[in-house]
Design a protein around this motif. Structure first.
Motif, PDB file in Angstrom:
ATOM      1  N   ALA A 638       0.851  -1.187   0.000  1.00 31.10           N
ATOM      2  CA  ALA A 638       0.000   0.000   0.000  1.00 31.10           C
ATOM      3  C   ALA A 638       0.884   1.233   0.000  1.00 31.10           C
ATOM      4  CB  ALA A 638      -0.930   0.011   1.216  1.00 31.10           C
ATOM      5  N   SER A 685      -9.710  -2.141   2.634  1.00 31.60           N
ATOM      6  CA  SER A 685      -9.928  -1.379   1.403  1.00 31.60           C
ATOM      7  C   SER A 685     -11.072  -0.391   1.561  1.00 31.60           C
ATOM      8  CB  SER A 685     -10.224  -2.334   0.244  1.00 31.60           C
ATOM      9  OG  SER A 685      -9.138  -3.203   0.008  1.00 31.60           O
ATOM     10  N   SER A 688      -9.947   2.592   3.314  1.00 33.14           N
ATOM     11  CA  SER A 688      -8.871   3.351   2.675  1.00 33.14           C
ATOM     12  C   SER A 688      -9.341   4.673   2.092  1.00 33.14           C
ATOM     13  CB  SER A 688      -8.220   2.512   1.568  1.00 33.14           C
ATOM     14  OG  SER A 688      -7.610   1.357   2.094  1.00 33.14           O
ATOM     15  N   SER A 689     -10.598   4.753   1.702  1.00 29.52           N
ATOM     16  CA  SER A 689     -11.113   5.980   1.094  1.00 29.52           C
ATOM     17  C   SER A 689     -11.727   6.936   2.115  1.00 29.52           C
ATOM     18  CB  SER A 689     -12.164   5.636   0.024  1.00 29.52           C
ATOM     19  OG  SER A 689     -13.225   4.884   0.594  1.00 29.52           O
ATOM     20  N   MET A 704      -4.894   7.506   1.308  1.00 27.03           N
ATOM     21  CA  MET A 704      -4.257   6.345   0.703  1.00 27.03           C
ATOM     22  C   MET A 704      -4.242   6.567  -0.813  1.00 27.03           C
ATOM     23  SD  MET A 704      -3.430   4.539   3.314  1.00 27.03           S
ATOM     24  CE  MET A 704      -2.879   3.027   2.495  1.00 27.03           C
ATOM     25  N   VAL A 705      -3.149   6.169  -1.472  1.00 24.60           N
ATOM     26  CA  VAL A 705      -2.974   6.438  -2.897  1.00 24.60           C
ATOM     27  C   VAL A 705      -3.479   5.245  -3.709  1.00 24.60           C
ATOM     28  CG1 VAL A 705      -1.331   7.041  -4.715  1.00 24.60           C
ATOM     29  CG2 VAL A 705      -0.974   7.862  -2.366  1.00 24.60           C
ATOM     30  N   PRO A 706      -4.386   5.447  -4.662  1.00 28.26           N
ATOM     31  CA  PRO A 706      -4.927   4.325  -5.461  1.00 28.26           C
ATOM     32  C   PRO A 706      -3.995   3.958  -6.618  1.00 28.26           C
ATOM     33  CG  PRO A 706      -6.017   6.362  -6.083  1.00 28.26           C
ATOM     34  CD  PRO A 706      -5.070   6.731  -4.977  1.00 28.26           C
ATOM     35  N   GLU A 709      -4.245   0.223 -10.215  1.00 30.20           N
ATOM     36  CA  GLU A 709      -5.315   0.339 -11.209  1.00 30.20           C
ATOM     37  C   GLU A 709      -5.650  -1.010 -11.832  1.00 30.20           C
ATOM     38  OE1 GLU A 709      -7.099   2.912 -11.784  1.00 30.20           O
ATOM     39  OE2 GLU A 709      -5.985   4.365 -10.571  1.00 30.20           O
ATOM     40  N   SER A 719      -8.985  -4.075  -4.948  1.00 30.81           N
ATOM     41  CA  SER A 719      -8.862  -2.754  -4.346  1.00 30.81           C
ATOM     42  C   SER A 719      -7.779  -1.980  -5.067  1.00 30.81           C
ATOM     43  CB  SER A 719      -8.504  -2.865  -2.855  1.00 30.81           C
ATOM     44  OG  SER A 719      -8.145  -1.599  -2.335  1.00 30.81           O
ATOM     45  N   LYS A 720      -7.992  -0.686  -5.255  1.00 30.56           N
ATOM     46  CA  LYS A 720      -6.968   0.173  -5.840  1.00 30.56           C
ATOM     47  C   LYS A 720      -5.983   0.669  -4.786  1.00 30.56           C
ATOM     48  CE  LYS A 720      -9.868   1.852  -9.656  1.00 30.56           C
ATOM     49  NZ  LYS A 720     -10.427   3.064 -10.329  1.00 30.56           N
ATOM     50  N   TYR A 721      -6.311   0.419  -3.527  1.00 34.48           N
ATOM     51  CA  TYR A 721      -5.502   0.952  -2.430  1.00 34.48           C
ATOM     52  C   TYR A 721      -4.624  -0.105  -1.759  1.00 34.48           C
ATOM     53  CZ  TYR A 721      -8.915   4.778  -2.754  1.00 34.48           C
ATOM     54  OH  TYR A 721      -9.719   5.795  -3.194  1.00 34.48           O
ATOM     55  N   TYR A 758       4.737  -1.622  -9.544  1.00 36.58           N
ATOM     56  CA  TYR A 758       3.883  -0.449  -9.364  1.00 36.58           C
ATOM     57  C   TYR A 758       4.766   0.651  -8.783  1.00 36.58           C
ATOM     58  CZ  TYR A 758       0.036  -3.785  -9.893  1.00 36.58           C
ATOM     59  OH  TYR A 758      -0.815  -4.754 -10.363  1.00 36.58           O
TER      60      TYR A 758
END
Length: 768
Positions: A638, A685, A688-689, A704-706, A709, A719-721, A758
């Motif tokens: 993450a 997840s 996270s937002s 948290m940075v997504p 992708e 989850s993007k996070y 990533y």
């Protein structure tokens, strides 16, 4: 609980039943859970190849597969090719090999040799005088001093009964300051038609077929005619510690290494007593290091490691490590940063001498249990044997002998949750503090000896030999903090040079930890004072924290588990409905509570966390440095982020390079252990937002940075996070932008030894 989680708990309960009824042998001693012998002569690490068995299906429980056919470059990488020969090892290593192809290649190389020539070329590297290894060689990086001298050390552990110490063990290292080399010579990739892709390693003391004679370099024929390196030094080993065990005495030997850096990076070759030659790499004096970060190098109780072992691998521990080593072979790393849980010591509670304490059902009985001499010996025996076994095994052993380590501990390096239990338990007879007194507790003894062996095996430090004055210490990166409340040592943090633009702080968040404290004011003062002495050329200060500081909060779960009204805790304490596993073995609190109490975002640590973030913001602004965090622990990858909170939504955000509050927290975990159950990942997840207003009063936002992708296999991510796959992180400085580049390497397919990247960047400080 999800199905894999249920199976893990079921296996853990079976293991518990197996070890909870110890028995004494004919000699009156208990049979230890783990006790290993020396590496057998003539091979240092002389274990047998596994017998043939069918290939496993990923996730299955079939026996380990046999090793794939080794190509000749692995089997005999140092062989001398006869003059006039038609083939060379380097040519063969570039081909795809099969069993028959390898045999034909061997025939072409050796057909015209006599028996004496074949023996001379294939002879095993033998140390003179002989040393019987228990572990090592291990490498440790310290720092680069103001004179531009690289400082580090090597360490070996030897069995006294099988070793010759006349003369004392000697490490010889040599290099050519005029030659730049990135050829590691340690890893070859090839395709086997039988097993698919596999990864083979060149010889190492932990291999069963280390077959390079002392006169033959390990890097193929290209260097055999290059002549000796102009720079060579020999270091006599320092007797650092002696372990007294049932099998005799075992000596730790430390070799301090100093290398004047050149204008370019160099390969350093080294041997112990003129045995097998290994190597590592150092950067140029004006070059920033390439380094790798990892954490959680082991499996939790109940996890079947074979579930993580794909075709061509001997164990589930190796695949992601082999990927790291493959990257090291392509572009060498200069340092290997261990972010905590370099091994898992939780199985210490299976030792037979501890079972009477472990099986006490009442927390009061555990707290007041008297530590016996037999228990003391068992605790030391466990740590010694477990470290030797872990640090000399598989691909991890290859890494720690060819990439200098820079390590910081977390709880599992001692025992799960150490420091995050209530004070009365931490000071109890078994957990307790001060190691030697008549009232020393079991948990304290476990923590004390665990910390001692962490310093010894992972940092090459013995306080009784080296002292606790960081102004006059063999390791110049050391920062001594305050005394630990439950271990008889002060905290040991490290501030190391990673290049002209990059330094790293490894903050000891375990030695001084209590339920309501991570680090003491004394430790923070010492650390910040040292940080303010770094050169003005430094633009990036990386702070290594075992547990992420920017991560989703689970306060609601912490509150529920801590509640006296929680029915699951009540049932678990009296063993009802099969819920005894819901509470831990030490004080019958909820099993997950110590993990939540460990987190920076726990209620007890929230104030300290916020203070640290704001102090680092002041430091960043004053010193004109970009602060970044790297963490582990949570078995997920993450990226968290602190940045300036812009109150007026109509205004654009501050550009990252111009924002002194902009701090990324890269979490890379785990390189070996299993990810959390899907339900936990889904819950984290979802959190996270969530918007966090904790530091809005200080103009600081936290998100948290997504970055995920796509999933590692190209599908839509859960989850993007949060990425629940095994991983590690490659770190480098980008000279074109001044960015510090974090490449999080995520395992694509479980157990197959391949990752995808990533990337996230920490920009240089460009505010005025």
């Amino acid at each position: 609980m999800d199905n894999p989680g249920w199976h893990a708990r079921h296996r853990a309960q079976k293991d518990e039943a197996r070890w909870s009824a110890p028995f004494r042998g004919p000699d009156g001693r208990f049979q230890p859970v783990e006790e290993i012998g020396p590496m057998a002569e003539p091979f240092v690490g002389g274990f047998n190849l596994p017998p043939p068995s069918p290939n496993p299906s990923v996730g299955g429980r079939t026996p380990p597969p046999p090793l794939p056919p080794k190509d000749p470059s692995w089997l005999k990488p140092g062989v001398r090719v006869p003059s006039g020969g038609n083939a060379s090892w380097s040519e063969i290593s570039r081909t795809e090999s099969t069993v028959s192809g390898a045999a034909n290649s061997l025939h072409s190389l050796f057909a015209n040799m006599s028996a004496v020539e074949r023996s001379n070329n294939l002879r095993v590297a033998r140390m003179q005088p002989y040393l019987q290894f228990m572990a090592g060689p291990l490498l440790r990086y310290d720092t680069v001093d103001e004179r531009g001298v690289w400082r580090g050390a090597a360490m070996i552990v030897t069995a006294d009964a099988g070793s010759v110490y006349e003369p004392l063990p000697t490490l010889t290292y040599h290099w050519d300051p005029n030659r730049e080399s990135r050829d590691t010579g340690n890893l070859k990739r090839h395709v086997s038609h039988k097993h698919g892709k596999s990864f083979d390693l060149a010889p190492h003391p932990a291999d069963p077929l280390s077959t390079v004679s002392p006169a033959s370099p390990t890097n193929g024929t290209s260097q055999m005619n290059a002549g000796p390196d102009p720079e060579q030094r020999s270091i006599t080993g320092q007797e650092l510690y002696v372990y007294y065990g049932n099998g005799g005495t075992f000596t730790f030997w430390r070799f301090m290494i100093e290398i004047p850096l050149s204008s370019h990076e160099m390969k350093i070759n080294y041997t112990i007593n003129n045995g097998l030659e290994l190597n590592f790499h150092v950067p140029g004096r004006n070059q920033n290091m390439r380094w790798a970060a990892y954490s959680c190098n082991g499996f939790s109780a109940g996890v079947n490691s074979d579930d993580f072992r794909g075709p061509g691998f001997k164990s589930g521990y190796d695949p992601v490590w082999m990927d790291l080593l493959a990257h090291h072979a392509e572009e060498p790393f200069h340092a290997l940063v261990g972010g905590g849980d370099q091994l898992y010591c939780d199985s210490i509670i299976r030792e037979p001498e501890l079972q009477d304490w472990v099986t006490q059902t009442k927390p009061e009985a555990k707290r007041n249990y008297v530590l016996t001499d037999e228990m003391r010996l068992a605790i030391d025996r466990f740590y010694f044997n477990h470290y030797c076994s872990s640090f000399r095994s598989g691909a991890f052993a290859r890494a720690n002998s060819t990439i200098p380590m820079l390590n910081m501990l977390d709880d599992h390096d001692l025992i799960d949750g150490f420091g995050s239990y209530p004070d009365e338990l931490m000071k109890s007879q078994v957990f307790g503090t001060h190691g030697g007194g008549a009232v020393a507790s079991v948990l304290s003894r476990i923590g004390s000896r665990g910390y001692f062996f962490f310093l010894l095996f992972q940092c090459f430090i013995n306080v009784e030999v080296d002292g606790v004055d960081d102004r006059h210490h063999p390791f110049k990166s050391l920062i001594i903090g305050g005394n630990g409340p439950y271990v008889p040592f002060p905290s040991h943090s490290f501030l190391a040079w990673m290049g002209p633009q990059v330094h790293i702080l490894l903050l000891d968040c375990r030695a001084e930890r209590k339920l309501d404290q991570v680090c003491s004011p004394e430790e923070y003062k010492a650390v910040f004072n040292r940080m303010r002495t770094v050169p003005r050329t430094v633009e990036h200060m990386v702070v290594q924290l075992g547990i992420p500081i920017a991560y989703p909060r689970m306060v609601f779960l912490e509150s529920a588990l801590d509640s006296k009204l929680n029915p699951l805790v009540a049932l678990g304490r009296n063993g009802s409905m099969g819920l005894s596993g819901f509470v831990n073995k030490f004080n019958a609190d909820a099993e997950l509570l110590d993990d939540l109490n460990d987190h920076w975002t726990a209620k007890a640590h929230k104030k300290e966390r916020n203070w640290l973030i704001l102090e680092l913001q002041k430091y960043a602004q004053d010193m004109h440095q970009r602060v970044s965090f790297v963490s582990g622990d949570v078995h997920c990858a993450a990226v968290g982020l602190f940045k300036t909170w812009v109150k007026d939504k109509k205004k654009p955000p501050i550009q990252p390079a111009l924002d002194h509050r902009y701090m990324v927290n890269v979490t890379t975990s785990a390189i070996v252990n299993t990810p959390p159950p899907n339900g936990v990942i889904t819950m984290v997840s979802a959190l996270s937002s969530k918007t966090h207003r904790t530091l809005h009063h200080a103009d600081t936002d936290e998100i948290m940075v997504p970055i995920f992708e796509k999933d590692a296999d190209g599908t839509q991510p859960k989850s993007k996070y949060i990425m629940g796959r095994r991983n590690w992180c490659s770190v480098r400085w980008d000279p074109s932008t001044g960015d510090l580049v974090w490449d999080i390497r995520i395992e694509i397919r479980k157990g197959y030894g391949q990752t995808t990247g990533y990337t996230v960047r920490s920009p240089p400080p460009r505010w005025t």
